[in-house]
Design a protein around this motif. Structure first.
Motif, PDB file in Angstrom:
ATOM      1  N   ARG A   1       8.825  -0.346 -26.646  1.00  0.00           N
ATOM      2  CA  ARG A   1       7.975  -1.507 -26.060  1.00  0.00           C
ATOM      3  C   ARG A   1       8.881  -2.112 -24.878  1.00  0.00           C
ATOM      4  O   ARG A   1       8.244  -2.768 -23.926  1.00  0.00           O
ATOM      5  CB  ARG A   1       8.073  -2.356 -27.229  1.00  0.00           C
ATOM      6  CG  ARG A   1       7.131  -1.932 -28.403  1.00  0.00           C
ATOM      7  CD  ARG A   1       6.842  -2.897 -29.402  1.00  0.00           C
ATOM      8  NE  ARG A   1       6.194  -2.706 -30.455  1.00  0.00           N
ATOM      9  CZ  ARG A   1       6.673  -1.970 -31.603  1.00  0.00           C
ATOM     10  NH1 ARG A   1       7.975  -2.087 -31.951  1.00  0.00           N
ATOM     11  NH2 ARG A   1       5.947  -1.445 -32.667  1.00  0.00           N
ATOM     12  N   LEU A   2      10.058  -1.928 -25.038  1.00  0.00           N
ATOM     13  CA  LEU A   2      10.890  -2.762 -23.711  1.00  0.00           C
ATOM     14  C   LEU A   2      10.699  -1.950 -22.451  1.00  0.00           C
ATOM     15  O   LEU A   2      10.665  -2.268 -21.153  1.00  0.00           O
ATOM     16  CB  LEU A   2      12.352  -2.701 -24.135  1.00  0.00           C
ATOM     17  CG  LEU A   2      12.830  -3.792 -25.450  1.00  0.00           C
ATOM     18  CD1 LEU A   2      14.121  -3.667 -25.822  1.00  0.00           C
ATOM     19  CD2 LEU A   2      12.226  -5.081 -25.240  1.00  0.00           C
TER      20      LEU A   2
ATOM     21  N   ASP B   1       6.693   5.886 -39.438  1.00  0.00           N
ATOM     22  CA  ASP B   1       6.899   5.889 -40.559  1.00  0.00           C
ATOM     23  C   ASP B   1       8.572   5.483 -41.274  1.00  0.00           C
ATOM     24  O   ASP B   1       8.570   4.658 -41.907  1.00  0.00           O
ATOM     25  CB  ASP B   1       6.615   7.017 -41.423  1.00  0.00           C
ATOM     26  CG  ASP B   1       5.009   7.314 -41.497  1.00  0.00           C
ATOM     27  OD1 ASP B   1       4.495   6.160 -41.018  1.00  0.00           O
ATOM     28  OD2 ASP B   1       4.712   8.121 -41.772  1.00  0.00           O
ATOM     29  N   LEU B   2       9.539   6.257 -40.682  1.00  0.00           N
ATOM     30  CA  LEU B   2      10.832   5.998 -40.962  1.00  0.00           C
ATOM     31  C   LEU B   2      11.329   4.609 -40.193  1.00  0.00           C
ATOM     32  O   LEU B   2      12.014   3.833 -41.072  1.00  0.00           O
ATOM     33  CB  LEU B   2      11.772   6.987 -40.198  1.00  0.00           C
ATOM     34  CG  LEU B   2      13.256   6.997 -40.730  1.00  0.00           C
ATOM     35  CD1 LEU B   2      13.180   7.136 -42.145  1.00  0.00           C
ATOM     36  CD2 LEU B   2      14.115   8.061 -39.773  1.00  0.00           C
ATOM     37  N   GLY B   3      11.050   4.303 -39.372  1.00  0.00           N
ATOM     38  CA  GLY B   3      11.383   2.788 -38.713  1.00  0.00           C
ATOM     39  C   GLY B   3      10.589   1.802 -39.662  1.00  0.00           C
ATOM     40  O   GLY B   3      11.327   0.871 -40.074  1.00  0.00           O
ATOM     41  N   GLY B   4       9.318   2.038 -40.055  1.00  0.00           N
ATOM     42  CA  GLY B   4       8.606   1.110 -40.997  1.00  0.00           C
ATOM     43  C   GLY B   4       9.340   1.076 -42.315  1.00  0.00           C
ATOM     44  O   GLY B   4       9.360  -0.079 -42.943  1.00  0.00           O
TER      45      GLY B   4
ATOM     46  N   TYR C   1       6.474  11.348 -33.270  1.00  0.00           N
ATOM     47  CA  TYR C   1       5.934   9.806 -33.106  1.00  0.00           C
ATOM     48  C   TYR C   1       5.793   9.348 -34.653  1.00  0.00           C
ATOM     49  O   TYR C   1       6.012   8.056 -35.072  1.00  0.00           O
ATOM     50  CB  TYR C   1       4.549   9.780 -32.546  1.00  0.00           C
ATOM     51  CG  TYR C   1       4.832   9.804 -30.868  1.00  0.00           C
ATOM     52  CD1 TYR C   1       5.791   9.403 -30.385  1.00  0.00           C
ATOM     53  CD2 TYR C   1       3.814  10.544 -30.151  1.00  0.00           C
ATOM     54  CE1 TYR C   1       6.105   9.184 -28.961  1.00  0.00           C
ATOM     55  CE2 TYR C   1       3.898  10.322 -29.004  1.00  0.00           C
ATOM     56  CZ  TYR C   1       5.045   9.671 -28.262  1.00  0.00           C
ATOM     57  OH  TYR C   1       5.136  10.054 -26.794  1.00  0.00           O
ATOM     58  N   THR C   2       5.357  10.491 -35.828  1.00  0.00           N
ATOM     59  CA  THR C   2       5.347   9.872 -37.144  1.00  0.00           C
ATOM     60  C   THR C   2       6.510   9.515 -37.620  1.00  0.00           C
ATOM     61  O   THR C   2       6.618   8.383 -38.311  1.00  0.00           O
ATOM     62  CB  THR C   2       4.393  11.005 -37.585  1.00  0.00           C
ATOM     63  OG1 THR C   2       3.323  11.203 -37.309  1.00  0.00           O
ATOM     64  CG2 THR C   2       4.295  10.733 -39.125  1.00  0.00           C
TER      65      THR C   2
ATOM     66  N   MET D   1      13.794   3.692 -31.608  1.00  0.00           N
ATOM     67  CA  MET D   1      12.976   4.080 -30.552  1.00  0.00           C
ATOM     68  C   MET D   1      11.610   3.512 -30.255  1.00  0.00           C
ATOM     69  O   MET D   1      11.110   3.134 -29.156  1.00  0.00           O
ATOM     70  CB  MET D   1      12.313   5.715 -30.975  1.00  0.00           C
ATOM     71  CG  MET D   1      13.250   6.833 -30.197  1.00  0.00           C
ATOM     72  SD  MET D   1      13.593   6.417 -28.393  1.00  0.00           S
ATOM     73  CE  MET D   1      11.773   6.924 -27.819  1.00  0.00           C
ATOM     74  N   PRO D   2      10.999   2.970 -31.440  1.00  0.00           N
ATOM     75  CA  PRO D   2       9.695   2.083 -31.067  1.00  0.00           C
ATOM     76  C   PRO D   2      10.099   0.687 -30.212  1.00  0.00           C
ATOM     77  O   PRO D   2       9.091   0.316 -29.404  1.00  0.00           O
ATOM     78  CB  PRO D   2       9.170   1.833 -32.395  1.00  0.00           C
ATOM     79  CG  PRO D   2       9.680   2.910 -33.467  1.00  0.00           C
ATOM     80  CD  PRO D   2      10.961   3.347 -32.643  1.00  0.00           C
TER      81      PRO D   2
END
Length: 391
Positions: free
Chosen positions: A70-71, A232-235, A227-228, A65-66
């Motif tokens: 951005r795209l 956090d999960l993506g990171g 959003y968190t 999702m992040p």
């Protein structure tokens, strides 16, 4: 009957509902709750073929999702962006299978020689075992001769028909995996299609989640939670994937330098197993040691291979991961181990792979609600409490 008795009888019914209302809603008995939990666990285990790709798609949705946002910020349309991300993931999966196809075919072609070498090593081991039993038999004439006779029979049976049995068992196992391959491929395809629909409908999904709450404060908590989880999960998964890729590369190079067969397989093995905390490293060391024992003729090379794998995984776990992984994403080690063991029991190997991401997601969600903050603090590895002040 006296008038006072009639008055008490007439006043009794209005008092009864007040007493029931004061006692609160009836609670389910503990037995009913326990039965519900057992049935729910059974349903999760039974429906793993459906739930596993669904949960994997949801986890990947939050990871991608992040990138998609951005795209989209660059003015690209949503559906082509979702299709591009899913196709990129498919290309990555296909590339791994293409890289592994060569070594796997090489192992399949050399399987008769490998079986012959294993049989020769077992026959050489027979002499060492019999020598040891003969030495013990001089001091004990009771139990040891029977054990020596049993060992002779077992090893002679292995020499006569053990190779054929090994080939048959290997072929049977290979046919079993081939029979299950279409179902596994169907699960992967289902997961990718679901991921595409989730990404292409992400704005609508977020809107519907927010609209399901009435109060503005609840809507704000919901969108902050989403959003968190993305951040956090993506990171977490991005950092862990980067670390595991580096570990796999180092182990593959080490196995190549030490003369192990098909070092690419060990690189992919280390990359995959390292997603499983603690148990993955131990499993990798054991498998590498077993292959080294069958491959090398001397103990020194076996020790070097085992020590190299153990050293690299130890450096990664004790130095690299704590250095690169953000403090807020570290989890309680005891609960991480229990989570891995639980999902391994529920969903086997794939359950172990998604155990920690599910635990991270659960912690992120619980942290957004003051009433569940203490449970979130239990999942965390921070020394400072994360429970917000009450009141």
């Amino acid at each position: 009957m006296p008038l006072s008795s009639h008055r008490r009888s007439a006043e009794a019914p209005p008092d009864a509902p007040a007493t029931i209302a004061a006692s609160g809603p009836p609670r389910a008995p503990v037995v009913v709750t326990g039965i519900f939990i057992i049935l729910m666990l059974g349903a999760v285990h039974y429906a793993r073929d459906f739930l596993l790709p669904v949960i994997t798609a949801i986890l990947l949705f939050f990871v991608f999702m992040p990138v998609q946002r951005r795209l989209l910020g660059l003015g690209l349309p949503g559906t082509p962006v979702a299709a591009g991300l899913v196709l990129g993931l498919m290309a990555g999966i296909a590339a791994v299978f293409v890289l592994l196809s060569g070594p796997v075919m090489q192992l399949a072609n050399n399987m008769p020689d490998i079986i012959s070498d294993i049989s020769a090593r077992l026959r050489s081991l027979q002499g060492a075992v019999l020598t040891l039993l003969n030495g013990l038999g001089e001091s004990d004439q009771g139990f040891v001769p029977d054990l020596r006779q049993t060992t002779n029979d077992a090893l002679s049976q292995n020499e006569d028909g053990g190779g054929a049995d090994f080939v048959m068992s290997t072929a049977s196992g290979a046919l079993t995996y081939l029979a299950e391959a279409p179902a596994k491929v169907a699960q992967v395809v289902f997961m990718l299609i679901l991921l595409f629909f989730l990404l292409s409908s992400s704005e609508l999904i977020y809107l519907k989640i927010v609209q399901s709450f009435d109060a503005f404060s609840q809507k704000r908590i919901a969108i902050n939670t989403l959003y968190t989880i993305e951040r956090d999960l993506g990171g977490y998964l991005g950092t862990v994937t980067f670390i595991n890729a580096g570990l796999g590369l180092c182990i593959g190079l080490a196995m190549w330098a030490l003369g192990m067969p098909v070092p690419l397989l060990f690189a992919v093995l280390a990359f995959t197993l390292n997603f499983i905390p603690y148990l993955g490293a131990v499993t990798g060391v054991i498998l590498t040691s077993m292959v080294a024992i069958l491959w090398f003729d001397n103990l020194q090379d076996v020790v070097l291979v085992t020590f190299a794998y153990f050293l690299l995984t130890t450096l990664e776990g004790q130095l690299v991961t704590p250095l690169l992984l953000a403090r807020r994403l570290r989890m309680n080690r005891v609960l991480v181990f229990l989570s891995v063991a639980f999902w391994a029991w529920m969903w086997s190997f794939m359950g172990m792979l998604i155990a920690v991401p599910l635990l991270v997601m659960a912690r992120i969600i619980l942290e957004q609600f003051p009433g569940a903050a203490r449970v979130a603090n239990l999942l965390a590895d921070d020394t400072q409490p994360r429970v917000p002040p009450s009141g």
